[in-house]
Design a protein around this motif. Structure first.
Motif, PDB file in Angstrom:
ATOM      1  N   ASP A  82       0.420  -2.458 -16.128  1.00 14.80           N
ATOM      2  CA  ASP A  82      -0.332  -2.052 -14.949  1.00 14.80           C
ATOM      3  C   ASP A  82      -1.794  -1.747 -15.265  1.00 14.80           C
ATOM      4  N   GLY A  83      -2.259  -2.220 -16.416  1.00 16.84           N
ATOM      5  CA  GLY A  83      -3.683  -2.082 -16.716  1.00 16.84           C
ATOM      6  C   GLY A  83      -4.084  -0.698 -17.199  1.00 16.84           C
TER       7      GLY A  83
ATOM      8  N   GLN B  36       2.780   1.819   3.986  1.00 16.96           N
ATOM      9  CA  GLN B  36       2.199   0.567   3.510  1.00 16.96           C
ATOM     10  C   GLN B  36       2.428  -0.506   4.558  1.00 16.96           C
ATOM     11  N   ARG B  37       1.422  -1.292   4.764  1.00 12.29           N
ATOM     12  CA  ARG B  37       1.534  -2.355   5.756  1.00 12.29           C
ATOM     13  C   ARG B  37       1.874  -3.664   5.066  1.00 12.29           C
ATOM     14  N   ILE B  38       2.683  -4.440   5.733  1.00 18.12           N
ATOM     15  CA  ILE B  38       2.994  -5.767   5.216  1.00 18.12           C
ATOM     16  C   ILE B  38       2.042  -6.744   5.882  1.00 18.12           C
ATOM     17  N   THR B  39       1.240  -7.407   5.078  1.00 22.67           N
ATOM     18  CA  THR B  39       0.246  -8.293   5.679  1.00 22.67           C
ATOM     19  C   THR B  39       0.800  -9.687   5.900  1.00 22.67           C
ATOM     20  N   ALA B  40       1.948  -9.957   5.284  1.00 18.82           N
ATOM     21  CA  ALA B  40       2.486 -11.315   5.374  1.00 18.82           C
ATOM     22  C   ALA B  40       2.788 -11.694   6.817  1.00 18.82           C
ATOM     23  N   PHE B  41       3.126 -10.688   7.622  1.00 22.11           N
ATOM     24  CA  PHE B  41       3.541 -11.008   8.982  1.00 22.11           C
ATOM     25  C   PHE B  41       2.470 -10.650  10.009  1.00 22.11           C
ATOM     26  N   ARG B  42       1.264 -10.440   9.520  1.00 17.52           N
ATOM     27  CA  ARG B  42       0.208 -10.097  10.471  1.00 17.52           C
ATOM     28  C   ARG B  42      -0.093 -11.285  11.357  1.00 17.52           C
ATOM     29  N   MET B  43      -0.335 -10.982  12.609  1.00 20.78           N
ATOM     30  CA  MET B  43      -0.769 -12.045  13.495  1.00 20.78           C
ATOM     31  C   MET B  43      -2.259 -12.250  13.257  1.00 20.78           C
TER      32      MET B  43
END
Lengths: 437, 275
Positions: free
Chosen positions: A25-26, A291-298
């Motif tokens: 993780d750096g 946390q938001r999932i951006t994969a399903f953003r319109m």
């Protein structure tokens, strides 16, 4: 369910990365992952996030009879649970070796170091003492459970308030939260565990190993320490030979880390207390970000707004003028006028316009508007123009800007309302009037 | 009879099934019932009776409709089994009805026949390997299902090795079975993955996004460093670049793509390209 096995390539990669002083993780060798402490609405409830590892702590208390050999001491009880939610490999209802080890270490770290004054938990010697129970639940497992659990336990204990008790003669009174402010536990010091993972027979050392690093490590050293640099517990597992100066170096690092973590805990506690005192919003719902999932953003669809004004004008010009209403005002009493058929005064509307008005003395506005009202009405009466003042919004505009030409204002208001939303207000009002008629 | 059952079930559910066309790109929930375009017109108020849906009837006006993941055919009804957004793909040619599926967000993999996955060999027993694919039980892989493998010429597979393979049997009641050859007996990229590189896990939604034909992320990643990468439909990614540092960067970027918008991603990639 079985644990996901570690593949050979992961193992090799991890070891090679550690040799190059790099971590997945750096982080640097001695870095902790991000620690986040959030509190629930109740006292003694907190979650600690150590990177992706998450522990929920909850403290509860109960009046019990003390142990026979320790009549004046309260009882402390620790319980760590590894639920299946944390990792599918944990089996419910079974005391695994790991769980026993962790529970034992927690007890040694927190109870045996006497960080909590157990004698202050005594109510009536030999008869009633407080039993403080600390329940810790692992919500997600990404390595280094013990550090997260020890932080969660001490934070929950510091945050906890027990109900106040008073003893008068033989009578013991227990006060509810409303009657008397609950009292915090007296905590002498805050022991915190710091884990060190050793690789290649102790050649390489990492602080705060994550789950995959834990899988490839050769040995683990846990040092529990408080901010006064007093070692509360030390435990080495994995069967590696450690040199004296290695242990000394680890204890030095632990001292630094514990100081940092203690400061963080105190800051979090002070912050929570401040918010509670001010009556602000607190609790998990406020403090834990989702946390938001951006994969399903319109995707945002672009809308052409270049010729909105022209369109609006067009609509206005095409729209039929509002139906004519009898434009002869009826003067009921000096200062009030009525337009239209219904016997209804316009006080309600005036109040509406008042609310939308920006501040100012209420009475003055009302008087103003009434004056304007009558003035306008008389104007209309003389000109016999098709402008109808049945719309409250129009009135409002006229009240606000009495200097401007009323006709111009009217078109402006209409364009505004038609673009934003179809104004239903006037229609409704007319209906009401008819009903009243 | 089936019609009657469907009507009863519908009235029990308390609402009418929604038309699939109407809820495209919207969130659907498990247990919901959908109507396909062919079914809708039979549903009108004036029609004599409902025509049952025939998913495999090629002669119908709607044509052949395929239910993808998240949808299940139950008699003549179409039920949603996963929570997510309903998607539709128009048929490429002919007069088919296209494909409907539910795009859901999950981490737990459920084996599907034909999926290409990355597995970890957990045991060698006789002539089969047990391979962990992240499903509810390990898959089995015969040592003969490698390219060029014969009874004498066994493939060199150790416990802990990574396998890139394909499911030939994936049934809810049976142990899943993998192979590392296609129907022609060729490896076609499948087989044992090399000893180096890093394996990490992401959500299944991200994997599907990365494997989409016109995936921008992958093109941008490709511009950064030369790399080897394998995506398994079970959410596992194996990546290998020239150095450990580069491999780590790539792995972290791909993991972070889950919660980044397109603009944020472009910013990060441009910053990385500079350094």
């Amino acid at each position: 369910m079985k644990e996901t096995p570690l593949s050979n390539c992961e193992r090799r990669f991890l070891l090679r990365a550690i040799e190059e002083k790099k971590r997945l993780d750096g982080r640097q060798t001695y870095d902790y992952r991000n620690i986040k402490i959030s509190f629930g609405t109740d006292y003694g409830c907190c979650t600690v996030e150590l990177g992706k590892t998450r522990v929920l702590g909850q403290v509860s208390c109960e009046l019990v009879s003390p142990k026979l050999n320790r009549a004046t001491e309260g009882i402390l009880f620790f319980n760590l649970e590894l639920s299946q939610m944390a990792a599918p490999a944990f089996e419910p209802g079974r005391q695994s070796d790991l769980l026993v080890k962790l529970n034992r270490l927690l007890e040694r770290c927190l109870r045996n170091s006497k960080c909590i004054d157990t004698e202050s938990l005594c109510v009536v010697a030999g008869e009633k003492v407080w039993q403080i129970r600390v329940d810790l639940h692992l919500l997600n497992h990404d390595g280094n459970i013990i550090d997260a659990a020890s932080i969660a336990a001490i934070v929950a204990l510091c945050h906890f308030r027990r109900p106040d008790v008073s003893v008068q003669g033989d009578e013991v009174t227990l006060y509810t939260l409303e009657e008397r402010d609950p009292v915090p536990l007296s905590i002498h010091h805050m022991p915190i565990c710091v884990s060190f993972a050793f690789f290649q027979q102790g050649t390489y050392l990492l602080v705060d190993p994550n789950e995959r690093e834990e899988r490839v490590m050769d040995g683990l050293l846990v040092i529990a320490m408080n901010k006064h640099r007093e070692i509360c517990t030390i435990q080495s597992s994995g069967g590696i030979m450690l040199l004296k100066d290695q242990v000394l170096r680890c204890s030095k690092i632990a001292g630094v880390k514990v100081a940092e973590i203690t400061e963080l805990i105190q800051k979090a506690l002070a912050n929570d207390q401040k918010v509670r005192k001010e009556g602000g919003k607190f609790g998990f719902a406020e403090s834990i970000a989702n946390q938001r999932i951006t994969a399903f953003r319109m995707e945002k669809a672009p809308i052409d707004t270049s010729d909105v004004e022209e369109k609006a004008e067009e609509i206005i010009s095409e729209a039929e003028p509002p139906s004519e209403v009898v434009s002869k005002p009826v003067l009921w009493t000096p200062g009030t006028a009525q337009i239209g058929e219904g016997i209804e005064n316009s006080w309600g509307d005036l109040e509406d316009s008042e609310k939308e008005d920006e501040g100012g003395s209420d009475e003055a506005i009302i008087l103003d508007s009434i004056k304007m009202d009558t003035g306008e009405v008389s104007n209309i009466g003389s000109q016999d123009a098709p402008i109808v003042l049945s719309d409250s919004e129009e009135e409002e505009m006229i009240i606000l800007e009495p200097d401007k030409n009323p006709k111009k204002i009217r078109t402006q208001t209409i364009s505004a309302t038609q673009v934003k939303a179809p104004s239903k207000k006037p229609v409704k009002k007319r209906k009401k009037k008819r009903a009243a008629n | 009879m089936a019609e009657a059952a469907a009507v009863v079930a519908e009235s029990l559910a308390g609402y009418r099934a929604r038309a699939a066309r109407a809820v495209l790109e919207q969130v659907v929930l498990p247990g919901e019932e959908l109507l396909l375009p062919g079914q809708e017109d039979g549903e009108g108020p004036g029609s004599a009776g409902e025509r049952p849906l025939r998913l495999n009837a090629g002669a119908r006006s709607g044509g052949r409709v395929v239910c993808g993941p998240g949808l299940r055919r139950c008699g003549d009804r179409l039920l949603v089994t996963k929570c997510g957004r309903l998607r539709h793909k128009e048929p490429g040619s002919g007069n088919g009805g296209g494909v409907y599926w539910v795009d859901s967000q999950q981490k737990r993999y459920v084996p599907v026949k034909g999926d290409h996955v990355i597995g970890i060999v957990t045991a060698k027993s006789g002539d089969i390997f047990k391979v962990d694919v992240g499903g509810s039980e390990p898959a089995s892989l015969s040592y003969l299902s490698f390219e060029g493998a014969t009874k004498r010429n066994r493939p060199n597979v150790q416990v802990g090795d990574l396998i890139y393979g394909q499911f030939v049997v994936a049934n809810k009641d049976m142990e899943p079975e993998m192979v590392c050859i296609d129907s022609c007996g060729r490896a076609n990229g499948m087989g044992v993955i090399g000893q180096d590189g890093l394996l990490f896990k992401v959500t299944l939604g991200l994997i599907r996004r990365l494997l989409a034909p016109d995936c921008e992320i992958l093109q941008e990643v490709g511009k950064l460093y030369p790399l080897e990468i394998v995506f398994g439909m079970n959410g596992r990614i194996w990546v290998k670049a020239k150095t450990i540092q580069q491999t780590l960067i790539l792995a972290n970027i791909l993991e972070a793509c889950e919660h980044m918008t397109a603009d944020q991603r472009k910013q990060i990639f441009s910053r990385l390209a500079e350094s």
